[in-house]
Write an enzyme that holds these catalytic residues in place. Structure first.
Site, short mmCIF file in Angstrom:
data_model
loop_
_atom_site.label_atom_id
_atom_site.label_comp_id
_atom_site.label_asym_id
_atom_site.label_seq_id
_atom_site.Cartn_x
_atom_site.Cartn_y
_atom_site.Cartn_z
N LYS B 124 7.22 1.75 11.67
CA LYS B 124 7.86 3.07 11.76
C LYS B 124 8.26 3.46 13.17
CE LYS B 124 5.13 5.34 8.09
NZ LYS B 124 4.04 4.35 7.97
N LYS B 224 7.36 10.24 8.44
CA LYS B 224 8.27 9.89 7.34
C LYS B 224 9.36 10.94 7.18
CE LYS B 224 4.70 7.28 4.89
NZ LYS B 224 3.51 7.47 4.02
N GLY B 321 -0.43 0.23 -1.14
CA GLY B 321 -1.14 -0.97 -0.74
C GLY B 321 -0.22 -2.00 -0.11
#
Lengths: 344, 344
Positions: B124, B224, B321
């Site tokens: 990110k 995000k 996950g």
């Protein structure tokens, strides 16, 4: 993009209106769309330099017959003119759905793909009858076939399965795919109305059609489910392969008993893929509040995919109505413009 | 596709495992992926003919150091080798996120794009710090930059906004973007646990990290949201532009009072676009059952876009996950392979 719009009914007209509305936006995004043909069943308009669609829109406010439009209108403008001139790269097919033969859309799409035009289609008929064949034709001719509008319009159901689940295998498809029946069921839950009253109410609001058979007997849901299944699971099934039940037998008593248990009836289209064997059904199902489709209310639609490596994906919403249908045609068009390959 | 995998941590390893698992599937789909490099911080493996990843996977079961792998392993195999040889077309960047400098990912991505490689990134840092610059670099070099993994992994949040809402303008973004905090709030609703107990429980299950700060203080959600906003609304904001609150002040009393009113607390990341002015926040919000994010429970994530012509779009689910993160890298990779243009 140079475009021929085939079919000048509700969706076709809404598409041209949307292009007017989006003119600034499309310019800002660098997307150049020229409409060269508008073809109705009685003739059309052709302008090799691009039709001024704002002017055309004004024109038809006073004159219904587009063939009389002074800049390129004529009763001799037809789909054959498009084929002959070969001066567009994309055809938008919005003629009326025929679920037995797919015509006239089937011929339009087939000949367009064979002529090397991309096709974006809002007409479900040809897609439910012959997607695999049409896909093959598009592939052979190295053009794209956008069908996003055929399985729930603004709800990105097909793309969700193709793009967002790329690389994962889809084990099941399950959806509330018809807004009209969902609205009727929801109205029955709200008040103590019978099915007949709720239907009449939906008809008076323009939500249900005068002949509601396709919706209330489950065939609209079945058609969408069939297209999703054939496309996403690479099948060539037909409507006959689906067990279809509608909502016409629902009673206020059933609704009330469900509500007492904290449950709701939904018309669910469902495909289960078990080791390549596909089982398809459309029927009223009783969902508890833990089910992701439980809270899809009113005219809303929703689809749930269960995949292996990318888990569950639930897509809900999507505006209803003609502008939304037109916007979903425009979405496919823009994605083709941007280079996305619906046909690989 | 010829690939260099940069970063051999959890996501990198999961990606190679997934490729092994998907071998048959990818072959059946006609997708040819060769991994030519696996590069860790201490060296790597290079095979110009493609690394046998099943063999490599077996090898590392007994030997942690991949540079000792007998077919191409070496401490001299580095990102520089990839740049020098120029024998791949796509780089997968999975190094650890650094939110201040973006390094070493920033350098890897920049040099890869400048070298004409497509890049798919799970890291990110560089994307939140410099998406616009990196996008420009990709555009200039006519390559693709896939970032789907950076905003919720398997949840197709970015693609939903780019592809499914093509042609519509996005007025707001609202999401439950962090599974860990959603899980903790959900546990508090179920039992009469305190925040501290619920967090401890989540940690023992591996759902929350040992240092949960990023999640529980709202920074993962903020990151995000920042990426989604910058990408979908064409902005260059930073984390400083977001009002960020976490969930650490929540008490069982607050939860219970909310439940009595039929409401739930959710950690909501929200961007409102008002005539081009963007307002971003991350905070606990009290949602009623009519709100589409109300029913997003447990570790699930969900995002809601409000658009003009395509209406509301709500996308929920997405497995959590490492396998899901790897699958979302593979998804971007396959879409690039199929010709989708993330960079236009």
């Amino acid at each position: 993009m140079r475009i021929a719009l085939i079919g000048y009914g509700n969706v076709g007209k809404a598409f041209l209106k949307l292009l007017c509305k989006k003119e600034e936006y499309l310019k800002a995004e660098g997307i150049d769309i020229k409409v060269n043909y508008v073809v109705s069943s009685k003739g059309g308009v052709y302008n090799p330099d691009g039709i001024n669609i704002k002017e055309l829109d004004d024109f038809i406010k006073t004159e219904k017959d587009i063939t009389k439009y002074h800049k390129g209108g004529g009763s001799d403008v037809s789909f054959s003119t498009v084929l002959k001139n070969k001066d567009v790269n994309t055809v938008i097919e919005t003629t009326t759905t025929n679920k037995e033969t797919g015509e006239p859309g089937m011929t339009h799409i087939t000949l367009s793909l064979e002529s090397g035009f991309n096709v974006v289609v809002s007409n479900k008929g040809p897609i439910m009858l012959a997607y695999k064949k049409l896909y093959g034709l598009a592939k052979k001719n190295n053009v794209q076939l956008g069908i996003g509008c055929t399985t729930g319009g603004a709800l990105p159901s097909i793309n969700g399965g193709i793009i967002e689940l790329a690389g994962a295998e889809i084990m099941s498809i399950e959806g509330v795919l018809n807004g009209t029946t969902n609205y009727i069921l929801n109205e029955m839950e709200k008040g103590e109305t019978t099915y007949e009253e709720a239907l009449k109410n939906a008809q008076s609001l323009g939500i249900a059609e005068a002949d509601p058979t396709m919706d209330v007997e489950g065939w609209d849901t079945a058609t969408k489910l069939l297209i999703l299944t054939n496309v996403l699971m690479n099948k060539e099934n037909t409507l006959n392969d689906i067990e279809v039940e509608g909502i016409t037998s629902i009673t206020p008593k059933m609704i009330n008993e469900a509500l007492k248990q904290g449950k709701k009836y939904k018309l669910i289209g469902k495909t289960i893929n078990k080791d390549g064997e596909v089982n398809m059904s459309v029927r009223l199902e009783l969902l508890g509040s833990e089910h992701p489709l439980y809270s899809v209310d009113g005219k809303n639609k929703s689809i749930r995919y269960v995949s292996n490596t990318l888990g569950d994906l639930i897509i809900s919403g999507g505006a209803s109505g003609l502008e939304a249908a037109a916007a979903s045609v425009l979405r496919d068009l823009i994605n083709i413009y941007r280079g996305y390959k619906y046909v690989r």
